[in-house]
Design an enzyme around this catalytic site. Structure first.
Site, PDB file in Angstrom:
ATOM      1  N   SER A 172      62.993  41.030  31.328  1.00 23.76           N
ATOM      2  CA  SER A 172      62.491  40.838  32.689  1.00 23.76           C
ATOM      3  C   SER A 172      62.669  39.369  33.085  1.00 23.76           C
ATOM      4  O   SER A 172      63.764  38.833  32.907  1.00 23.76           O
ATOM      5  CB  SER A 172      61.028  41.289  32.800  1.00 23.76           C
ATOM      6  OG  SER A 172      60.664  41.480  34.146  1.00 23.76           O
TER       7      SER A 172
ATOM      8  N   ASP B 149      65.225  51.564  36.371  1.00 24.11           N
ATOM      9  CA  ASP B 149      64.481  50.334  36.643  1.00 24.11           C
ATOM     10  C   ASP B 149      64.881  49.712  37.983  1.00 24.11           C
ATOM     11  O   ASP B 149      66.046  49.345  38.169  1.00 24.11           O
ATOM     12  CB  ASP B 149      64.737  49.341  35.502  1.00 24.11           C
ATOM     13  CG  ASP B 149      64.049  48.003  35.709  1.00 24.11           C
ATOM     14  OD1 ASP B 149      63.078  47.948  36.483  1.00 24.11           O
ATOM     15  OD2 ASP B 149      64.488  47.018  35.088  1.00 24.11           O
TER      16      ASP B 149
ATOM     17  N   HIS C 112      62.583  49.771  32.610  1.00 20.56           N
ATOM     18  CA  HIS C 112      62.461  48.335  32.417  1.00 20.56           C
ATOM     19  C   HIS C 112      62.326  47.966  30.935  1.00 20.56           C
ATOM     20  O   HIS C 112      61.380  48.381  30.270  1.00 20.56           O
ATOM     21  CB  HIS C 112      61.238  47.845  33.187  1.00 20.56           C
ATOM     22  CG  HIS C 112      61.248  46.393  33.529  1.00 20.56           C
ATOM     23  ND1 HIS C 112      62.209  45.815  34.334  1.00 20.56           N
ATOM     24  CD2 HIS C 112      60.407  45.387  33.188  1.00 20.56           C
ATOM     25  CE1 HIS C 112      61.956  44.532  34.484  1.00 20.56           C
ATOM     26  NE2 HIS C 112      60.878  44.243  33.788  1.00 20.56           N
TER      27      HIS C 112
END
Length: 503
Positions: A180, A448, A472
Site C-alpha cells: 500500500s 483492489d 489489497h
C-alpha cells in the site's frame, strides 16, 4: 483504594466524555483503523501453533533518528521503533517498510517475505513509520509539530536506517518490501537511493497522487459486478437503496425511518449538508472496505465467524426475501455494526472533525486517522469522491466534501488550491506513473481499487504482476490452501525475481 478527590473525578469524567464523543470512521480515506496493511490471520492456527508463533515475536528496539533531515542546523533527534527477526547475522538484509499504522511484530514471523528470507538466510527488519505506532518524533501532532510528517522525511529515515544496518551487519545485499503506501515508498526509495538497495517489492502501491480519486468507486463497482450468485445486480440494488434514502431525507417521518433502519446515533438534520454527505459516505464505506480486502487472508471475521466478502454483502443486497433494496442496505450496515461491536452508526460531521483535531498521542485520532489525513492534505489527495458516473452510490459525497475537511481539521490555508499544488509537487518529485528505475516489481490485485493509481503492466526495466481476483496486498499475507492459482504463481514469480536480484 481511597475515595477519589474532586480533581481526580473531574479528570476521569473529562476522559470519559472525550472517549464517548470520539468518532473517527472505521474506514477513512481508504484507510481502515490500524492502517492499510492488516495483521496476518492467525485464526487457522491451533493453540500449540499459535503459542509457538507468539513465542517467536521479537521485542521492540529503537533507532536514533533525525527529526528534520532537510535542515542541517536542526540537531534534534527521536527514537524510531523497529523489529528484528530471522537470521542473527547475515550478508543479506530484508527490510519491511512501515506505513500509516502501528508496526506489528507478527509480520516478523508470518508473511510471504519471511518465507523468502528463510530461503536466503536474511535478517528481517521492520521499520515503523514516523508519527505512527510508538514512533513519536514530537510531543504531539499539532500543526507546528506534524510538519515533519512526510513521505520524503520517511524515505530519509529509511535511508539512514539501512545505511547504518548495512554497516552493522556487514551486509552486501538489501531487499525492501512495502504494501500500500509503504509499497509506494519502496518504489520511491529505489529512485532516491538506488545504491542502498538491490531490489524492491512494491505491492498495491498508488504511484499517481490525485486529488479527486474518482476511479476508486469505479473499481468498487467493477469488483461488485464479479458477484454471480443470482441474476440480480448487486450494484443496481445499491443504487436503488441510495435513491430510497434520497427520497426519505426531506420528510421528518422519512428521517426517523432511516434513523431506525440504520441504527443512527443521532437524529438527521437535513440542513446539515456535511452530515448528509458523511452519512452517504459512511454507508458506502461498508462496501469499500469489503471490496478492498476481499479474501486477502486477514482475520476479517463476521458476527458468526464467517468471512465478510463481496459474496457476503452482495448475497444480502440481491436477496429479495430480505425486503426491498433499502432494507437490504440496512442489513449490510447492521452486519458491520455487529462485526465491529458498534452500538450505532456515527455520521455527525462536526463530531468527526473534533476527533481529528485532537493532537494528543493518547487520543483516538493518534491511532493514525489524523496523521493520514494530514498526509492526504499535504501530499497525496486520494479522496474517494462520488463524482464519477460509473459507480452505484449516487453523488452525495463530492470532492469538495473531502477537501473541506483539510481546512476544518488543520488550517484554513489547506484549501483545494493548496492540495492541488501539494499533489502536483508529489508527482513532480517521484514521477507518478513515469517510472524509470529497475529491479522493482509492482504487484497489484484486480479487485483492489488502489490498482487504479498503480503500475499494472510491465515496463522495459521493471516487472508488473497483475493478479486477477485478488485484493489489497493479498500476496503479502501467509499462503493458504484456498489461494487461487494466480496468487500462488505471483508469489513464486516474486521469489524468482528476488533470487535474481541477490545473485
Amino acid at each position: 483504594m481511597g475515595d477519589l478527590s474532586l480533581f481526580q473525578l473531574i479528570v476521569l469524567t473529562s476522559i470519559f466524555i472525550v472517549c464517548a464523543n470520539a468518532y473517527i470512521p472505521r474506514f477513512l480515506r481508504g484507510r481502515p483503523k490500524g492502517g492499510f496493511l492488516g495483521s496476518p490471520a492467525l485464526d487457522n492456527l491451533d493453540g500449540e501453533e499459535l503459542a509457538l508463533v507468539e513465542s517467536d515475536l521479537p521485542g521492540a528496539q529503537f533507532f536514533n533518528q533525525k527529526l528534520d533531515h532537510f535542515d542541517t542546523q536542526d540537531t534534534r533527534t527521536w527514537k524510531q521503533r523497529f523489529f528484528q527477526s530471522c537470521a542473527i547475522k547475515s550478508k543479506v538484509l530484508f527490510v519491511m517498510i512501515g506505513g500509516e499504522g502501528t508496526a506489528n511484530p507478527i509480520w516478523n514471523v508470518k508473511g510471504t517475505w519471511i518465507d523468502y528470507a528463510k530461503k536466503h538466510g536474511a535478517v528481517c527488519l521492520q521499520l515503523e513509520h514516523r508519527y505512527y505506532g510508538q514512533s513519536h518524533p514530537t510531543l504531539d501532532t499539532s500543526l507546528e509539530n506534524i510538519q515533519y510528517l512526510s513521505s520524503e522525511q520517511a524515505l530519509y529515515d529509511l535511508a539512514t536506517f539501512i545505511h547504518t544496518k548495512k554497516k552493522e551487519f556487514g551486509a552486501e545485499k538489501v531487499i525492501i518490501f512495502g504494501g500500500s503506501y509503504p509499497g509506494s515508498l519502496a518504489a520511491w526509495f529505489r529512485i532516491k537511493f538506488p545504491y542502498l538497495v538491490d531490489g524492491a517489492v512494491s505491492t498495491s502501491a498508488p504511484l499517481l497522487a490525485q486529488v479527486n480519486f474518482k476511479g476508486y468507486l469505479e473499481v468498487v463497482q467493477n469488483s461488485l459486478d464479479t458477484f454471480k450468485g443470482t441474476n440480480e445486480s448487486c450494484n443496481d440494488a445499491i443504487t436503488a437503496a441510495n435513491t430510497a434514502i434520497e427520497i426519505l431525507l426531506p420528510t421528518h417521518a422519512g428521517r426517523n425511518k432511516l434513523k431506525s433502519m440504520f441504527r443512527l446515533c443521532n437524529d438527521i438534520d437535513v440542513h446539515e449538508k456535511k452530515d448528509i454527505a458523511n452519512l452517504f459516505s459512511t454507508l458506502a464505506g461498508n462496501f469499500e472496505g469489503v471490496v478492498q480486502y476481499n479474501k486477502d487472508n486477514r482475520a476479517f471475521e463476521g458476527a458468526k465467524g464467517t468471512n465478510i466478502t463481496i459474496d457476503t454483502v452482495c448475497r444480502i443486497m440481491t436477496n429479495k426475501s430480505l425486503g426491498d433494496e433499502l432494507q437490504r442496505y440496512a442489513q449490510v450496515n447492521t452486519l458491520m455494526l455487529k462485526t465491529y461491536a458498534e452500538k450505532c452508526t456515527e455520521f455527525k460531521y462536526s463530531k468527526m472533525i473534533d476527533s481529528l483535531r485532537d493532537v494528543a498521542w493518547m487520543s483516538e485520532a493518534a491511532e493514525g486517522g489524523r496523521q493520514w489525513t494530514y498526509q492526504t492534505c499535504t501530499e497525496f489527495g486520494w479522496y474517494q469522491s462520488s463524482d464519477s458516473e460509473a459507480q452505484p452510490f449516487k453523488h452525495s459525497f463530492p470532492i469538495d466534501f473531502w477537501t473541506q475537511q483539510c481546512q476544518d481539521i488543520f488550517n484554513v490555508k489547506f484549501n483545494s488550491t493548496f492540495i492541488a499544488r501539494a499533489v502536483a509537487h508529489t508527482n513532480d518529485g517521484y514521477g507518478a506513473l513515469n517510472y524509470t528505475q529497475d529491479r522493482v516489481v509492482f504487484v497489484n490485485g484486480a479487485i483492489d481499487p488502489w490498482h487504479y493509481l498503480g503500475i499494472t503492466k510491465s515496463l522495459p526495466q521493471a516487472q508488473a504482476i497483475y493478479i486477477p481476483g485478488t485484493a489489497h496486498c493479498a500476496n503479502m499475507y501467509p499462503a493458504t490452501k484456498e489461494d487461487p492459482p494466480a496468487l500462488v504463481q505471483a508469489r513464486a514469480k516474486i521469489g524468482q525475481l528476488i533470487d535474481q536480484w541477490l545473485q
